[in-house]
Design a protein around this motif. Sequence first.
Motif, mmCIF file in Angstrom:
data_model
loop_
_atom_site.group_PDB
_atom_site.id
_atom_site.type_symbol
_atom_site.label_atom_id
_atom_site.label_comp_id
_atom_site.label_asym_id
_atom_site.label_seq_id
_atom_site.Cartn_x
_atom_site.Cartn_y
_atom_site.Cartn_z
ATOM 1 N N ALA A 48 4.121 8.413 -3.980
ATOM 2 C CA ALA A 48 3.834 8.337 -5.411
ATOM 3 C C ALA A 48 4.371 9.570 -6.133
ATOM 4 C CB ALA A 48 2.331 8.201 -5.633
ATOM 5 N N ALA A 64 -6.976 1.542 -7.268
ATOM 6 C CA ALA A 64 -6.115 1.084 -8.362
ATOM 7 C C ALA A 64 -6.447 -0.354 -8.751
ATOM 8 C CB ALA A 64 -4.650 1.199 -7.957
ATOM 9 N N ALA A 117 -6.451 4.466 -1.968
ATOM 10 C CA ALA A 117 -5.917 4.583 -3.326
ATOM 11 C C ALA A 117 -5.493 3.226 -3.880
ATOM 12 C CB ALA A 117 -4.729 5.548 -3.334
ATOM 13 N N GLU A 118 -4.968 2.368 -3.019
ATOM 14 C CA GLU A 118 -4.586 1.015 -3.430
ATOM 15 C C GLU A 118 -5.808 0.256 -3.946
ATOM 16 O OE1 GLU A 118 -1.998 -2.228 -1.129
ATOM 17 O OE2 GLU A 118 -3.977 -1.923 -0.223
ATOM 18 N N ASN A 176 0.794 -1.225 0.000
ATOM 19 C CA ASN A 176 0.000 0.000 0.000
ATOM 20 C C ASN A 176 0.829 1.279 0.000
ATOM 21 O OD1 ASN A 176 0.557 -0.727 2.892
ATOM 22 N ND2 ASN A 176 -0.451 1.234 3.224
ATOM 23 N N PHE A 227 1.106 3.615 -2.876
ATOM 24 C CA PHE A 227 -0.053 4.419 -3.235
ATOM 25 C C PHE A 227 -0.244 5.624 -2.321
ATOM 26 C CE2 PHE A 227 -0.526 0.117 -4.696
ATOM 27 C CZ PHE A 227 -0.888 0.293 -6.026
#
Length: 331
Positions: A129, A291, A287-288, A121, A124
């Motif tokens: 990032a 995605a 966010a992980e 994770n 992300f």
Amino acid sequence: MVRIAVLGAGRIGKIHAASVAANPKATLVAVADPFADAAQPVADGYGAEAMTDAMAAIERSDIDAIVIGTPTDTHVGFMMKAIELGKAVLCEKPIDLDIAKSEAAAVAVERAGGKVMLAFNRRFDSTFAEMRRAIDAGRIGDVRQVVISSRDPGMPPPAYVKTSGGIFRDMTIHDLDMARWLLGEEPVLVTAVGSRLVDPDLLVQYNDYDTVMVVLQTASGKQAHINNCREAVYGYDQRVEVLGSIGMLTQDNLRPTTMRVTTAELTDAREPLLNFFLERYAQAYRAEMDAFIDAIHGDKPMPTTVRDGVLALRLAECAVESARTGRAVAV
């Protein structure tokens, strides 16, 4: 809509269930945990079905993808069943504590063309990032060194230590993946040291460490230095520095606010660090999951793969060997 079952209703399962429920492209169909008292409230919170049989959840025809947040020794079995049925998988690290079993699983997934994402994770996290994007854009030139400080606020419970696989496989593995990702090259040499400074009796009992340092080197000479400790009395310490040929990137600890207080007694006093990984990486977990769902929805490659899991675990195994023997270990 991507129809998802979350396996495991513990700490990480709750996070993943919330992330699925928040994504407009997905629906949380089921939450499976052998303990009904754990599964039911999580499922009820998002209008999903509670189950006690994870395999039955995987086999459901109304499930497109599964999220594995169960004990490590169950990961491979659940992953391979899902792949057999053509379902996508987001699996918590590590694949397995055994490197041979992990490698075999990775080969099987690759041969089958399975869609498996390993849950690293931290890639992300918005700032990390942005670091990777800055490196790719050439803003600091060629990467030369990566320095990662990662320290927990306190020792985990003895039962956790017993089954964790040791600090290198459990805690350092996140930083090993980050080092690979930020260096942009695979390490070929690992040197590690470990000490028992926080709870010597417990760690002697389980042949583990609580304080470690790891140095990685790539074939071109790039270096990464990782330092971990199970106890930092001031909070959850997460900092990264990337040195390049024309500049440097740094990520300092996050706090609830950026306010500083200066008085006759204090200068630039700030709030304590965020308490632990659940708070520090809340955005990264969301966010992980986004995605993962986007990769399924758009039929795109997974942003992190089962092979990433194998490579990080292999570095952890080399660190274990280096700490045990006092010698550098070739990857």
